[in-house]
Design an enzyme around this catalytic site. Structure first.
Site, PDB file in Angstrom:
ATOM      1  N   HIS A   1       0.808  -1.222   0.000  1.00  0.00           N
ATOM      2  CA  HIS A   1       0.000   0.000   0.000  1.00  0.00           C
ATOM      3  C   HIS A   1       0.835   1.263   0.000  1.00  0.00           C
ATOM      4  O   HIS A   1       0.338   2.341  -0.257  1.00  0.00           O
ATOM      5  CB  HIS A   1      -0.974   0.002   1.177  1.00  0.00           C
ATOM      6  CG  HIS A   1      -0.396   0.525   2.455  1.00  0.00           C
ATOM      7  ND1 HIS A   1       0.702  -0.037   3.058  1.00  0.00           N
ATOM      8  CD2 HIS A   1      -0.759   1.558   3.241  1.00  0.00           C
ATOM      9  CE1 HIS A   1       0.975   0.621   4.161  1.00  0.00           C
ATOM     10  NE2 HIS A   1       0.116   1.599   4.305  1.00  0.00           N
TER      11      HIS A   1
ATOM     12  N   ALA B   1       4.926   2.987   1.489  1.00  0.00           N
ATOM     13  CA  ALA B   1       6.310   2.743   1.859  1.00  0.00           C
ATOM     14  C   ALA B   1       6.413   1.938   3.157  1.00  0.00           C
ATOM     15  O   ALA B   1       7.178   1.005   3.259  1.00  0.00           O
ATOM     16  CB  ALA B   1       7.025   4.072   2.010  1.00  0.00           C
TER      17      ALA B   1
END
Lengths: 245, 157, 506
Positions: C429, C431
């Site tokens: 989704h 970092a």
């Protein structure tokens, strides 16, 4: 809504009844069956007429089954379904009466009624001549031939209606959508039929299906926009925060 | 501001800190009593939302929280404070005074007065938003003998 | 938690290939299925280090390491397939963030867990395209950034500027984006390009506490704080020409707007309320979990059903929220360029949800099953031809929007068939944090961060300077590592890379 249907069926004193009362519900069912639907066997009808009996619901279930009533959640929904049936019967019975008021008939009634013979009716669709001419037409329009000339004719008609209509000939860019090309040959089909030709055919079907789906989605969007024209009124209240200073 | 006495306007000494946590932040507070540790813990949470130096005492709101155990009480108490900030009266506090405090199991209760003012963008620097209070790694040190009272709470931000 | 030496722990982990590790049963007690996680060599180090740190003697408090959390989820009742960790995984509340797990709807013991969804229900990313190019925007970049900042309420304590009363809120909770459509804040096409068409039908606002509604009302149409942002981005690289083309992205330099936000205080309160309810349900139904934070209830229990209904309402809230900000972004652009948003072609490319549980059909061991799929910090990534993705993306697969961090790149990926089989159609989704917030503030100078952004020619407007440090790229895993791992492992495919030119943050 149910009340409107009831009054359309000329049920007495509609305004003063309470549909959620069990007794009223039973009375209406019996009234509908005796006056409108008239489909129950004598035994069931007698059962229904005995409105205070504990077995009433058993007879009602039999009655619903015989009419093919779907499984519904409440008496109100069942009543609504029954009313729908009755309305349908009534409408069918008096069809000619209602048709007099149909929009189409009102419009055309002022136009002299000319009955012409349709020359197409006399054509022999299975004859060689018909098939040859259709194929010639198809060749001219660069439409692929089908062994059944009637199907070829349908394709020809589609081309004429969409591409050769006056507005399209005048301004082709407006009507013919130029999509971006997409290398569908290279795309993954999602399954394998172990035959290149079949796979190719399946891909074509996929694309056709997507085309239909796109049309449907576009129509849905158009519908939403039409509704928005009535409902939309976007507002921002800048007092609540700082916007577009 | 005449409605508040000098004593009410006096701010408590800072007895809290923020500890490391990967995605979130851990509040650590302490005090002379468990009440004080609770008061400090609440202020610590508000301290993450803005610079407390910018807050003036203009308003006082009373809140109450109940729970079955001490952990639950801390959780509910911080929830109440977060709620004060999240909608009417949008209160940001720099002082909390516990007025009632009961810690017997199955009937934990806290009542306190929260001093501060309505949060105003422009006046109060925007800090971090607290999404929720968690039970995660919650620790309550309630050592009456050696007078150690400490709280550890992770808040989700 | 089982306490073992680090090298003992490693015996339960097996590297299957360069991008994928297996967590064997026994790593944590009562595992019903195995775990799996996707990492490349860089992320692998971070992952194992976290585990190593947790094995140090005397470690108390804090979160469990991500690997342990994946294994604890694998021990939940009713789980099928595997408990999956995505490359951006990091330790979270109950479930790790970047963890997905599916539960069999037809197994009466199966559970639903608010911890498997997260506090910010339906936090997600929306991407708008424009027909502008970098050269059109560059001269007015600062003004545009300021204009967006002025239009979109950001940061802690900010209030929405779209007038709402309690009745409007009730309707919005039930209708989701259909409410925004009806009121005229968005376009019909926006709905088409949105997961679930921007509305969960099982939403029931009567299952939501008054407290949640009170918190939600003033915040509808606000961006929030934390990792939420709005960015003006330009297309930096196109990896998949045709997929990009389907999304209306023709060339490098094209300008897009990315909005990353969620359900705000409303969702947070719904989650908090549910956790309290679940604790009771767990005691009553005697549900055993390895970790008290994995609060859950049987899907069929009252608590489970109530949670799913209120979660759906929160999801609808988030869609309305992102829609309101879409409206405000369009306004900001329209004012700056003196053109209608239509003429700027500001269409929604897609809108993804990161924190949500959904009922989906999947093939498990050759059989079709109805599953409740929890994705926490994980994005749905359905393959081409999947019936639930919009017609425009039927040939390319669902667009997956991966938001970077302040100053770093973002990506658009597409779903793949392999992802469908291996991860129930899920991928990363974003970092994912690597440094703690407090550590970020200690190690990174606020002025240094701003200077570096300036060097990269990125305009920034931020409500809270504190956040600049906490959200600095150094605090996060490298999003490129994360995305490349997903691509190499085949669970999704790179399509477009975007580079920010202006950032608006809370």
């Amino acid at each position: 809504m149910s009340k409107r249907l009831l009054s359309a069926l000329e049920y007495p004193n509609v305004d003063n009844i309470n549909l959620s009362e069990e007794q009223t519900f039973r009375t209406i069912v019996v009234w509908l069956e005796t006056n409108k639907l008239k489909s129950a066997s004598q035994q069931v009808l007698n059962g229904l007429k005995n409105q205070t009996s504990n077995d009433w619901n058993t007879y009602f279930d039999q009655y619903k089954n015989s009419l093919g009533c779907p499984l519904l959640k409440s008496h109100l929904e069942e009543l609504h379904w029954l009313l729908g049936q009755a309305i349908q019967l009534d409408t069918a019975k008096n069809k000619s009466e209602y048709l007099k008021h149909a929009v189409d008939n009102i419009k055309t009634s002022s136009v002299p009624n000319v009955i012409t013979e349709n020359p197409l009716d006399k054509l022999d669709f299975r004859g060689n001549e018909f098939s040859e001419r259709i194929n010639q037409l198809a060749n001219t329009l660069k439409v692929c031939r089908h062994p059944d000339p009637l199907i070829t004719l349908r394709a020809v008609r589609k081309v004429i209606c969409t591409r050769l209509a006056p507005e399209c000939v005048e301004n082709p860019r407006k009507v013919i959508l130029e999509g971006t090309p997409f290398p569908f040959e290279d795309t993954d089909l999602g399954f394998d039929l172990h035959d290149p030709l079949l796979n190719q055919a399946a891909k074509v079907f996929r694309i056709l299906y997507l085309h239909d789906l796109r049309d449907l989605q576009t129509k849905a969007n158009e519908l939403v926009v039409a509704v928005q024209n009535i409902t939309a009124n976007p507002k921002t209240d800048t007092k609540l925060g700082q916007v577009g200073r | 501001m005449s409605q508040f006495t000098a004593e009410e306007l006096e701010l408590p000494e800072k007895k809290y800190e923020y500890l490391d946590h990967t995605a979130d932040v851990q509040l650590h507070s302490w005090g002379q009593s468990l009440e004080e540790a609770f008061e400090q813990c609440g202020i610590a949470m508000f301290g993450y939302m803005t610079e407390l130096d910018s807050v003036e005492i203009k308003q006082c709101v009373e809140i109450e929280a109940k729970a079955d155990d001490l952990e639950g009480l801390l959780f509910q108490y911080l929830n109440e404070l977060l709620f004060l900030f999240s909608c009417e009266p949008f209160l940001i506090c720099n002082k909390i005074v516990v007025t009632e405090f009961h810690t017997q199991t199955d009937n934990c209760r806290i009542k306190c007065k929260c001093y501060g003012e309505e949060f105003q963008i422009g006046k109060h620097p925007q800090g971090t938003e607290v999404k929720a209070i968690t039970y995660s790694a919650m620790q309550i040190v309630n050592d009456v003998k050696s007078k150690r009272f400490e709280l550890f709470v992770i808040i989700d931000i | 938690m089982v306490v073992r030496q680090y090298n003992e722990e490693l015996k339960y982990l097996e590297k299957i290939n360069s991008y994928c590790w297996r967590i064997k049963k026994g790593f944590q007690p009562n595992m019903n299925v195995e775990g799996v996680f996707y990492v490349n060599s860089t992320l692998e180090k971070l992952m194992l280090e976290e585990l190593k740190n947790a094995c140090r003697p005397g470690m108390v408090g804090g979160f469990l390491p991500g690997v342990k959390q994946i294994a604890n989820v694998a021990a939940l009742p009713g789980i099928v397939g595997r408990s999956v960790g995505l490359p951006d995984i990091h330790s979270g509340y109950g479930f790790a963030i970047g963890n997905m797990a599916a539960f069999d709807m037809n197994d009466p013991n199966s559970i639903v867990s608010p911890g498997g969804v997260g506090f910010d229900i339906n936090c997600g990313v929306r991407l708008l395209r424009t027909n502008l190019f970098e050269k059109d925007v560059y001269p007015v970049k600062e003004q545009l950034a300021q204009s967006l900042f002025d239009h979109i309420p950001v940061g802690v304590g900010s209030k929405g500027i779209i007038p709402m009363n309690a009745k409007d809120l009730e309707e919005a909770l039930e209708m989701g984006m259909d409410w925004s459509l009806r009121e005229g804040y968005i376009w019909a096409e926006d709905k088409e390009h949105c997961e679930e068409y921007g509305r969960m039908l099982n939403a029931d606002s009567s299952k939501v506490s008054t407290r949640a509604k009170k918190r939600g009302l003033p915040q509808l149409g606000t961006l929030g704080a934390g990792n939420h942002y709005a960015e003006i981005q330009v297309v930096d690289e196109i990896y998949d020409k045709w997929a990009a083309c389907k999304m209306g992205i023709e060339e490098k330099g094209q300008v897009c707007v990315m909005i990353h936000s969620g359900s705000r205080g409303f969702g947070h309160q719904v989650a908090t309320d549910a956790l309290v309810q679940m604790e009771k349900a767990m005691k009553r139904d005697d549900i055993q979990t390895n970790d008290r934070q994995l609060a859950c209830a049987r899907i069929n229990s009252v608590e489970g059903q109530d949670y799913l209904k209120s979660m759906a309402a929160a999801a609808n809230f988030a869609w309305v929220n992102r829609s309101s900000m879409t409206f405000l972004s369009r306004q900001a652009f329209a004012k700056q360029f003196q053109m209608a948003p239509d003429d700027l072609d500001m269409h929604v490319i897609y809108d993804v949800s990161h924190n949500i549980a959904k009922v989906e059909e999947h093939i498990v061991d050759g059989k079709q099953k109805t599953l409740l799929v929890h994705r926490k910090g994980s994005t749905r990534a359905f393959p081409p031809h999947h019936p639930l993705i919009p017609v425009d993306y039927q040939l390319t697969g669902q667009p997956v929007l991966i938001g970077g961090t302040m100053g770093t790149c973002s990506y658009v990926l597409t779903g793949t068939e392999q992802g469908m089989l291996e991860t129930f159609g899920s991928t990363c989704h974003g970092a994912g944090r690597a440094l703690s917030r407090a550590k970020s503030r200690r190690n990174i100078q606020y002025t240094e961060v701003l200077r570096r952004l300036e060097e990269m020619d990125i305009s920034i407007r931020v409500a809270s300077p504190k956040l600049v440090m906490e959200e600095a790229p150094e605090s996060y895993k490298n999003v490129t590592d994360v995305v490349n791992t997903c691509h190499a492992a085949g669970i999704s495919k790179k399509a477009i890379k975007l580079r920010p030119i202006a950032v608006i943050k809370g």
